[in-house]
Design an enzyme around this catalytic site. Structure first.
Site, mmCIF file in Angstrom:
data_model
loop_
_atom_site.group_PDB
_atom_site.id
_atom_site.type_symbol
_atom_site.label_atom_id
_atom_site.label_comp_id
_atom_site.label_asym_id
_atom_site.label_seq_id
_atom_site.Cartn_x
_atom_site.Cartn_y
_atom_site.Cartn_z
ATOM 1 N N SER A 220 0.692 -1.169 0.048
ATOM 2 C CA SER A 220 0.152 -0.027 -0.018
ATOM 3 C C SER A 220 0.831 1.137 -0.074
ATOM 4 O O SER A 220 2.001 1.272 0.699
ATOM 5 C CB SER A 220 -1.052 -0.044 1.413
ATOM 6 O OG SER A 220 -0.013 0.128 2.459
ATOM 7 N N LEU A 221 0.423 2.177 -0.874
ATOM 8 C CA LEU A 221 1.421 3.277 -1.069
ATOM 9 C C LEU A 221 0.740 4.691 -0.520
ATOM 10 O O LEU A 221 0.855 5.856 -1.173
ATOM 11 C CB LEU A 221 1.672 3.344 -2.566
ATOM 12 C CG LEU A 221 2.232 2.048 -3.004
ATOM 13 C CD1 LEU A 221 2.668 2.118 -4.579
ATOM 14 C CD2 LEU A 221 3.659 1.882 -2.170
ATOM 15 N N GLY A 222 -0.528 4.662 0.414
ATOM 16 C CA GLY A 222 -0.920 6.028 0.623
ATOM 17 C C GLY A 222 -1.781 6.619 -0.598
ATOM 18 O O GLY A 222 -2.409 5.780 -1.234
ATOM 19 N N ALA A 223 -1.500 7.849 -0.713
ATOM 20 C CA ALA A 223 -2.129 8.572 -1.905
ATOM 21 C C ALA A 223 -1.791 8.073 -3.279
ATOM 22 O O ALA A 223 -2.416 8.310 -4.287
ATOM 23 C CB ALA A 223 -1.901 10.084 -1.627
ATOM 24 N N ASP A 224 -0.708 7.325 -3.503
ATOM 25 C CA ASP A 224 -0.203 6.859 -4.601
ATOM 26 C C ASP A 224 -0.903 5.120 -5.066
ATOM 27 O O ASP A 224 -0.706 4.708 -5.866
ATOM 28 C CB ASP A 224 1.182 6.440 -4.518
ATOM 29 C CG ASP A 224 1.997 7.636 -4.622
ATOM 30 O OD1 ASP A 224 2.715 8.173 -3.770
ATOM 31 O OD2 ASP A 224 1.784 8.566 -5.575
ATOM 32 N N GLY A 225 -1.738 4.903 -3.993
ATOM 33 C CA GLY A 225 -2.521 3.735 -4.254
ATOM 34 C C GLY A 225 -1.899 2.566 -3.665
ATOM 35 O O GLY A 225 -1.591 2.578 -2.637
ATOM 36 N N GLY A 251 -4.924 0.934 5.752
ATOM 37 C CA GLY A 251 -4.435 -0.231 5.171
ATOM 38 C C GLY A 251 -5.195 -1.389 5.804
ATOM 39 O O GLY A 251 -4.978 -2.449 4.923
ATOM 40 N N ASP A 252 -5.737 -1.195 6.418
ATOM 41 C CA ASP A 252 -6.619 -2.361 7.296
ATOM 42 C C ASP A 252 -7.810 -2.607 6.451
ATOM 43 O O ASP A 252 -8.252 -3.657 5.954
ATOM 44 C CB ASP A 252 -7.193 -2.281 8.810
ATOM 45 C CG ASP A 252 -5.515 -1.823 9.420
ATOM 46 O OD1 ASP A 252 -5.953 -1.095 10.572
ATOM 47 O OD2 ASP A 252 -4.596 -2.357 9.415
HETATM 48 N N1 LIG Z 1 -4.298 10.297 1.067
HETATM 49 C C1 LIG Z 1 -4.966 9.317 0.357
HETATM 50 N N2 LIG Z 1 -5.835 9.216 -0.897
HETATM 51 C C2 LIG Z 1 -6.246 8.279 -1.481
HETATM 52 N N3 LIG Z 1 -6.135 7.119 -0.906
HETATM 53 C C3 LIG Z 1 -5.578 6.775 0.389
HETATM 54 C C4 LIG Z 1 -4.960 7.856 0.891
HETATM 55 N N4 LIG Z 1 -4.161 7.390 1.860
HETATM 56 C C5 LIG Z 1 -4.512 5.952 2.005
HETATM 57 N N5 LIG Z 1 -5.215 5.756 0.998
HETATM 58 C C6 LIG Z 1 -5.757 4.303 0.525
HETATM 59 O O1 LIG Z 1 -5.496 3.489 1.650
HETATM 60 C C7 LIG Z 1 -4.569 2.708 1.541
HETATM 61 C C8 LIG Z 1 -3.800 2.328 2.575
HETATM 62 O O2 LIG Z 1 -3.180 3.529 2.894
HETATM 63 P P1 LIG Z 1 -1.586 3.263 3.420
HETATM 64 O O3 LIG Z 1 -1.494 4.798 4.285
HETATM 65 O O4 LIG Z 1 -0.711 3.062 2.262
HETATM 66 O O5 LIG Z 1 -1.684 1.998 4.651
HETATM 67 P P2 LIG Z 1 -1.184 2.043 6.125
HETATM 68 O O6 LIG Z 1 -2.590 2.643 6.721
HETATM 69 O O7 LIG Z 1 -1.249 0.632 6.162
HETATM 70 O O8 LIG Z 1 0.118 2.723 6.329
HETATM 71 C C9 LIG Z 1 -3.782 3.113 0.286
HETATM 72 O O9 LIG Z 1 -3.358 1.785 -0.810
HETATM 73 C C10 LIG Z 1 -4.913 3.676 -0.657
HETATM 74 O O10 LIG Z 1 -5.763 2.770 -1.231
HETATM 75 O O1 LIG Z 2 -3.594 3.040 9.887
HETATM 76 P P1 LIG Z 2 -3.275 1.570 9.885
HETATM 77 O O2 LIG Z 2 -1.786 1.021 9.565
HETATM 78 O O3 LIG Z 2 -4.046 0.792 8.876
HETATM 79 O O4 LIG Z 2 -3.737 0.679 11.212
HETATM 80 C C1 LIG Z 2 -4.278 1.659 12.118
HETATM 81 C C2 LIG Z 2 -4.435 0.793 13.459
HETATM 82 O O5 LIG Z 2 -2.931 0.569 13.730
HETATM 83 C C3 LIG Z 2 -2.717 1.276 14.916
HETATM 84 O O6 LIG Z 2 -2.036 2.432 14.708
HETATM 85 C C4 LIG Z 2 -1.598 0.134 15.801
HETATM 86 O O7 LIG Z 2 -0.381 0.167 14.534
HETATM 87 P P2 LIG Z 2 0.772 -0.654 15.349
HETATM 88 O O8 LIG Z 2 0.053 -2.141 15.728
HETATM 89 O O9 LIG Z 2 1.659 -0.899 14.238
HETATM 90 O O10 LIG Z 2 1.313 0.161 16.605
HETATM 91 C C5 LIG Z 2 -3.959 1.234 15.793
HETATM 92 O O11 LIG Z 2 -4.147 2.250 16.645
HETATM 93 C C6 LIG Z 2 -4.815 1.605 14.682
HETATM 94 O O12 LIG Z 2 -6.056 1.075 14.898
#
Ligand SMILES: Nc1ncnc2c1ncn2[C@@H]1O[C@H](COP(=O)(O)OP(=O)(O)O)[C@@H](O)[C@H]1O
Ligand SMILES: O=P(O)(O)OC[C@H]1O[C@](O)(COP(=O)(O)O)[C@@H](O)[C@@H]1O
Length: 313
Positions: A220-225, A251-252
């Protein structure tokens, strides 16, 4: 049925502030308390979309009781394993532009006996589960060897294992031969020991995790999908969000949607991206339901431009 395992769950407290100013007394304009931890969130997302799941959580102290009550209140089926330590509280400070500052406690140390009790509960429940999904950080203390042994025992028992963790725990899941791993960009970069600046860097890093034992890598890449690297090839996708509210749990939600749609190929990636984007549009670590999903915003590319730079990490 999907079994989720959260070895270090949390009570998630999210406060919304107009602006985060250090050293000041700020008045929250919104607050949310949710059961938390990455595996817990996967179960919550599946339940919100009508899918069965059981969440295994060690829980102790007043916060552990609150976690169990919150999960009961949401109707999440759980296996709570009592521990002596106190379940942690994780704090989210969210600003109107979607900027999230998160402070996660370390969580309670699990004794060897407590870790063994959790492992036994997981191994027993795994026999009647389609997936075992172990997500989040490990409890502090010497838990990596015990975690690695649990992963190995699950794979040896024929379980389909998914791991969403970081550092040594992610590598232990890879080494054990997890069917699926779901690192985010930072966790993937740490796993391969290099910065990831382009989509090509991500694909190469995922290929390294597959070569080391992982079956499928969903990065997963945040805003990059997200990027999916599996036996049959590489897919990349994005899910634009116009007004990000809280990325906590995104991400979950991505992982839950991916699993819900079969955990491979285009349909599963579209579903994961739709759930991830929907989670970002909700406050705190609220998990999206069917009414929050918009699959039309998801864009997939089976021949992604590997030179595409990623946003600021
Ligand atoms: N700013 C954003 N804009 C659009 N989609 C987002 C954004 N942030 C997260 N997402 C969506 O959520 C998914 C998980 O986000 P990410 O931050 O990579 O995971 P994690 O919470 O595990 O760090 C991404 O793959 C994307 O589909
Ligand atoms: O934002 P993500 O990575 O999808 O997960 C969010 C969840 O992970 C947590 O931040 C906990 O993460 P960690 O287990 O890595 O400390 C929880 O507080 C929250 O429910």
């Amino acid at each position: 049925m999907i079994l989720t395992v959260t070895l270090n769950p949390s009570v998630d407290r999210a406060l919304e502030v107009d602006a985060l100013v250090r050293g000041e007394v700020l008045r929250a304009v919104g607050s949310h308390i949710d059961p938390g931890g990455k595996g817990v969130n996967v179960s919550r997302a599946l339940l919100a979309n009508g899918l069965k799941s059981t969440a295994v959580v060690p829980a102790g102290g007043a916060e552990g009781e609150q976690l169990v009550d919150l999960l009961k209140g949401e109707g999440v089926d759980m296996l709570a394993v009592p521990i002596v330590g106190r379940t942690r509280s994780n704090i989210t400070l969210a600003e109107p532009d979607g900027t999230v500052t998160k402070i996660n406690e370390a969580g309670p140390v699990l004794s060897a006996a407590e870790f063994a009790e959790v492992s036994d509960a997981v191994l027993t429940a795994a026999r009647s589960s389609d997936w075992v999904v172990i997500c989040g950080s490990l409890p502090p203390g010497p838990s990596v060897p015990a975690f690695a042994a649990l992963c190995e025992r699950l794979v040896a028992a024929g379980a389909r294992l998914a791991v969403d963790s970081s550092g040594p725990a992610l590598l232990a899941g890879v080494d054990a031969g997890a069917t699926l791993v779901k690192p985010n960009r930072e966790e993937l970069a740490e796993a391969v020991g290099r910065e990831l600046s382009t989509l090509g860097d991500v694909v190469e890093a995922c290929a390294r995790l597959r070569a080391a034992g992982a079956g499928t890598v969903l990065a997963s890449l945040g805003a990059d999908g997200a990027v999916l690297v599996e036996e049959s090839g590489v897919l990349a996708g994005t899910s634009p969000v116009t007004v990000p509210r809280s990325t906590v749990g995104a991400g979950d939600a991505l992982l839950a949607g991916f699993l819900a749609a079969g955990a491979r190929g285009e349909a599963a990636l579209v579903e994961g991206l739709a759930w991830g984007a929907a989670a970002v549009s909700l406050p705190g670590s609220r998990m999206p339901g069917p009414q929050d999903l918009d699959r039309t915003t998801v864009r997939l590319d089976a021949r992604p431009d590997l030179s595409r730079p990623l946003g600021r990490g």
